[in-house]
Write an enzyme that holds these catalytic residues in place. Sequence first.
Site, PDB file in Angstrom:
ATOM      1  N   TYR A  56       0.845  -1.196   0.000  1.00 27.91           N
ATOM      2  CA  TYR A  56       0.000   0.000   0.000  1.00 27.91           C
ATOM      3  C   TYR A  56       0.881   1.246   0.000  1.00 27.91           C
ATOM      4  O   TYR A  56       1.660   1.484   0.928  1.00 27.91           O
ATOM      5  CB  TYR A  56      -0.931   0.022   1.225  1.00 27.91           C
ATOM      6  CG  TYR A  56      -2.009  -1.061   1.202  1.00 27.91           C
ATOM      7  CD1 TYR A  56      -2.151  -1.945   0.124  1.00 27.91           C
ATOM      8  CD2 TYR A  56      -2.895  -1.204   2.259  1.00 27.91           C
ATOM      9  CE1 TYR A  56      -3.131  -2.927   0.106  1.00 27.91           C
ATOM     10  CE2 TYR A  56      -3.888  -2.193   2.253  1.00 27.91           C
ATOM     11  CZ  TYR A  56      -3.981  -3.048   1.166  1.00 27.91           C
ATOM     12  OH  TYR A  56      -4.958  -4.017   1.165  1.00 27.91           O
ATOM     13  N   HIS A 117      -0.445 -11.685   0.711  1.00 29.15           N
ATOM     14  CA  HIS A 117      -1.414 -10.747   0.130  1.00 29.15           C
ATOM     15  C   HIS A 117      -2.180 -11.374  -1.044  1.00 29.15           C
ATOM     16  O   HIS A 117      -3.390 -11.259  -1.134  1.00 29.15           O
ATOM     17  CB  HIS A 117      -0.692  -9.478  -0.330  1.00 29.15           C
ATOM     18  CG  HIS A 117      -1.579  -8.288  -0.473  1.00 29.15           C
ATOM     19  ND1 HIS A 117      -1.127  -7.004  -0.330  1.00 29.15           N
ATOM     20  CD2 HIS A 117      -2.900  -8.183  -0.754  1.00 29.15           C
ATOM     21  CE1 HIS A 117      -2.142  -6.171  -0.511  1.00 29.15           C
ATOM     22  NE2 HIS A 117      -3.229  -6.861  -0.778  1.00 29.15           N
TER      23      HIS A 117
END
Length: 271
Positions: A56, A117
């Site tokens: 992110y 992820h």
Amino acid sequence: MRYETLQNVRLPKIGFGTWTIGGESRADYAQDSRSLRALRSALELGYTHFDTAEGYAAGHAEELLGRAVRESGLMRADLFITSKVSPEHLDYADVLSSCENSLRRLGMDYLDLYLIHWPRRGMHLADTFRALNQLVADGKVRHLGVSNFNLKLLKNAVAVSETKLLTNQVSYSLPDRTSVKNGVLAYCQENDLLLTAYSPVKRRFIRGNRPLQELARRRGFTPQQVALAWLVHQPRVITIPMSFDPQHQAENLVASDIVLTDSELAQFFNL
Ligand SMILES: NC(=O)c1ccc[n+]([C@@H]2O[C@H](COP(=O)([O-])OP(=O)(O)OC[C@H]3O[C@@H](n4cnc5c(N)ncnc54)[C@H](OP(=O)(O)O)[C@@H]3O)[C@@H](O)[C@H]2O)c1
């Protein structure tokens, strides 16, 4: 706030996502004050579970989250911090260094939860989990999980991990019920795993859904709150909506306490 309790963890049904905090795939420092305002209000409102990832804003979301937590004066032990290792870092040594980097950016000495992820084609899941379990043994990570794993991959992950998995984080919302159709939700519920629903607020879907708006109006909530309430009334489901707006953040927290009746569920949600 309602909670899910398993593996000696009591996790709030509603936590806070950090995708777009600090940028998207790259860091956008021009957004720092807006991002910090959002994190500070979330902490002040009482969110305790924060979901972030090394991917992110290229790690900048973790930096800002760490800073907001430090400045809040809250005790680290009162928060639950999730981060994720990116699919390009699933080799043994890369998992260890990704975790170190996440901890450095957060300014913390452990993660409560560390997730893969995304799966990667050709990954060596046993090697990845050897590294993840090493992190648990070293005290750098408390719990392990995966994200975006289909049922077959999830079962493989459960089979190879020495530490029992805590969650599979997947897209789940009123318009996206893939995890119901592919059996992931049922598997989680039957095997004491959490399903963490990401992207739970689908604004375009909600805008076009008259029955949802009607139910929200009748109950005195917003349609977004009702959509979140539908998710978290389900056993073993928690969610992590993201909002820059303190009003929305507060409304989302309240959503965990909305109890939908059986007749509302049958009438408005096609259950
Ligand atoms: N594991 C993965 O692959 C993965 C993928 C995607 C997301 N995630 C995680 O899940 C988190 C949530 O998903 P997301 O950020 O994609 O989507 P989301 O939380 O479903 O939606 C965010 C959007 O919804 C709006 N919103 C939130 N609450 C609202 C409310 N009460 N009323 C009206 N609008 C509201 C926000 O706008 P305002 O700012 O104006 O409120 C924002 O534009 C992410 O932040 C991330 O941590 C994980």
